[in-house]
Motif scaffolding. Sequence first.
Motif, PDB file in Angstrom:
ATOM      1  N   ARG A   8      29.451 -78.667 -20.363  1.00 40.94           N
ATOM      2  CA  ARG A   8      28.777 -78.785 -21.587  1.00 40.94           C
ATOM      3  C   ARG A   8      28.261 -77.487 -21.983  1.00 40.94           C
ATOM      4  NH1 ARG A   8      26.096 -84.158 -20.685  1.00 40.94           N
ATOM      5  NH2 ARG A   8      27.036 -85.091 -19.149  1.00 40.94           N
ATOM      6  N   LYS A   9      28.003 -77.569 -23.423  1.00 40.56           N
ATOM      7  CA  LYS A   9      27.467 -76.521 -24.431  1.00 40.56           C
ATOM      8  C   LYS A   9      26.452 -75.638 -23.570  1.00 40.56           C
ATOM      9  CE  LYS A   9      26.125 -75.029 -28.835  1.00 40.56           C
ATOM     10  NZ  LYS A   9      24.700 -74.647 -28.733  1.00 40.56           N
ATOM     11  N   TYR A  10      25.450 -76.271 -23.216  1.00 44.19           N
ATOM     12  CA  TYR A  10      24.457 -75.296 -22.380  1.00 44.19           C
ATOM     13  C   TYR A  10      24.885 -75.008 -21.223  1.00 44.19           C
ATOM     14  CZ  TYR A  10      23.472 -78.890 -19.051  1.00 44.19           C
ATOM     15  OH  TYR A  10      23.492 -79.869 -17.935  1.00 44.19           O
ATOM     16  N   GLY A  14      24.758 -70.915 -20.309  1.00 43.33           N
ATOM     17  CA  GLY A  14      24.106 -70.432 -18.975  1.00 43.33           C
ATOM     18  C   GLY A  14      25.098 -69.431 -18.281  1.00 43.33           C
ATOM     19  N   MET A  15      26.235 -69.743 -18.379  1.00 41.87           N
ATOM     20  CA  MET A  15      27.361 -68.862 -17.677  1.00 41.87           C
ATOM     21  C   MET A  15      27.316 -67.707 -18.306  1.00 41.87           C
ATOM     22  SD  MET A  15      30.712 -67.830 -17.936  1.00 41.87           S
ATOM     23  CE  MET A  15      31.693 -69.021 -18.964  1.00 41.87           C
ATOM     24  N   ILE A  40      27.805 -75.497 -11.245  1.00 39.47           N
ATOM     25  CA  ILE A  40      29.199 -75.376 -12.150  1.00 39.47           C
ATOM     26  C   ILE A  40      28.924 -73.975 -12.774  1.00 39.47           C
ATOM     27  CG2 ILE A  40      28.277 -76.999 -13.739  1.00 39.47           C
ATOM     28  CD1 ILE A  40      31.837 -75.874 -12.955  1.00 39.47           C
ATOM     29  N   GLN A  41      27.561 -73.756 -13.395  1.00 37.14           N
ATOM     30  CA  GLN A  41      27.338 -72.520 -14.243  1.00 37.14           C
ATOM     31  C   GLN A  41      27.704 -71.542 -13.078  1.00 37.14           C
ATOM     32  OE1 GLN A  41      23.948 -72.605 -16.926  1.00 37.14           O
ATOM     33  NE2 GLN A  41      23.556 -74.730 -15.926  1.00 37.14           N
ATOM     34  N   ARG A 460      19.427 -87.736 -13.197  1.00 33.20           N
ATOM     35  CA  ARG A 460      20.261 -86.803 -13.584  1.00 33.20           C
ATOM     36  C   ARG A 460      21.526 -87.070 -14.285  1.00 33.20           C
ATOM     37  NH1 ARG A 460      20.151 -84.344  -8.082  1.00 33.20           N
ATOM     38  NH2 ARG A 460      22.091 -83.330  -8.684  1.00 33.20           N
ATOM     39  N   ILE A 461      22.360 -86.179 -14.539  1.00 35.67           N
ATOM     40  CA  ILE A 461      23.711 -86.310 -15.201  1.00 35.67           C
ATOM     41  C   ILE A 461      24.472 -87.530 -14.236  1.00 35.67           C
ATOM     42  CG2 ILE A 461      25.756 -85.411 -15.621  1.00 35.67           C
ATOM     43  CD1 ILE A 461      24.453 -82.823 -16.130  1.00 35.67           C
TER      44      ILE A 461
END
Length: 530
Positions: A8-10, A14-15, A40-41, A460-461
């Motif tokens: 996702r964009k955010y 974050g990465m 995942i980030q 959550r997601i």
Amino acid sequence: MVTGGVMRKYQIEGMMWICSLYENGLNGILADEMGLGKTIQSVSFLAHLYSMGVKGPFMIVAPLSTVTNWQREFARWTPSIETVLYHGSKEERRALREQIGFENKVKHPPSKSFPVIITSFEVAMNDAKKLANLNWKYLIVDEGHRLKNKDCRLLRELKSLNSDNRLLLSGTPLQNNLTELWSLLHFILPDIFQDLATFQTWFDFDEELHAEKGTARIIEEESKNKTVSKLHAILDPFLLRRLKTDVLINLPKKREYILMAPLTESQEKINKSIADKSLDSFLSEQITEFEVTDGNWERQGAVNNKAMSLMNVLMQMRKNCNHPYLFTAPFDSLGNIVVDERLVKSAGKLQLLDRMLTILRKNGHKVLIFSQMTKMLDLLEDYLELRGWPSHRIDGTVNWKDRQSLMDDYNSPTSNSFVFLLSTRSGGLGINLTTADTVIIYDGDFNPQQDLQAMDRCHRIGQTKPVSVFRLITVQSVESKIFERASNKRKLELVAIARKRFKVKNLTEIRQSISSTELVELLKPKVTVK
């Protein structure tokens, strides 16, 4: 190297934020709210380092309940990166060290073959001397708030490791007071955050939140000295926090309700005996024995010897709010607690829960019930069997392999399990139960973040339905004081790490002091009382 899906964009932002820290030689805290994909980030960041020719060594230290999830995420998103779960017996761990090449002190040359080491807090503490044989290029600590105690062994052992860079992951970086926040900052940037006493003289407003008219004094102090704004300015370069409401537009809403339950007559008697320190004699008076049917006897008596102790009056009162059977209960001739309608009628909260679950089951909901007491989970399990409702359970006695099996079964489309019972501390980490849409906090924690983690097991997601959270609180009891104290701790987090103030920003954005209006909004209650 990230091939297992689309971020996702955010998450990409974050990465990139972690990358900017690394390029500037800084450490940081990724404090995104629980359920936003901090894993995942972090995985994608390490993949970026691999692609740039930085081969490690890298290590991830996490709670035991999440280490297998880390391995799964690497296998899913970056299958080309090898990982090793550094766990097992002493002999098994020694064999792994010999296989990987750090049984003895070495400066391991960068190599594509060097795997990402994933280990638990316990193993990291026990094997700290062996782990110090390597110069770690990057150290990631999951659930980093475990380092909040500046004197804890885990913090001491991790600080002893040779690591060029450190990243803490925590959805709850501030739990009780600003001293805990300093402990995290000291771990990632010991040269900057050297002295706790100095930090406390700068920012001493956390106790104000527990005082009468404390909110007004904080707002006045901010208008005079910009205390809160100064704290934000100090944290800003090292901390990134996004909330689900900010970045997950399609995530269903979560609403929180407080439901008040009365004390039953038996609970009132026990409460009085605890208050006037006569619990011992009261329980002795309850011991009776009588024949219920031909040859079948029933005994009313104390549940265990610990119930006779008044070492902790507060805990005794909390137990009584949950259920009087935690003190005295009917036993059959085999020594087992008799499970019948008396179990329900004896406790005000269980009466309320019984009415709730009857309606929730009729309307097709799936429910998570959290309690801090395993003995209370035992009684809830008995109650669910009495009603004939299928359930699952996770507490501290369930190993990490069985946890995943229980979660998979509950989340299966063919599962008929209605309720999942979880202990608040053990069931608040590494648990994903998005098929549930209702959370019931049977007894709340002094630390509000523990309850928030519990809620986020299903909010959550991946959640497709609105989530309802119900807190059960006994009227005019110690539980009301506990909830008030926990709410004030939550306000501290909201003020110190205010939403919308620790996001990835455009370079042209000008930082402004937090306004009185923002502070008032942050300090407003966010729950509905019924």
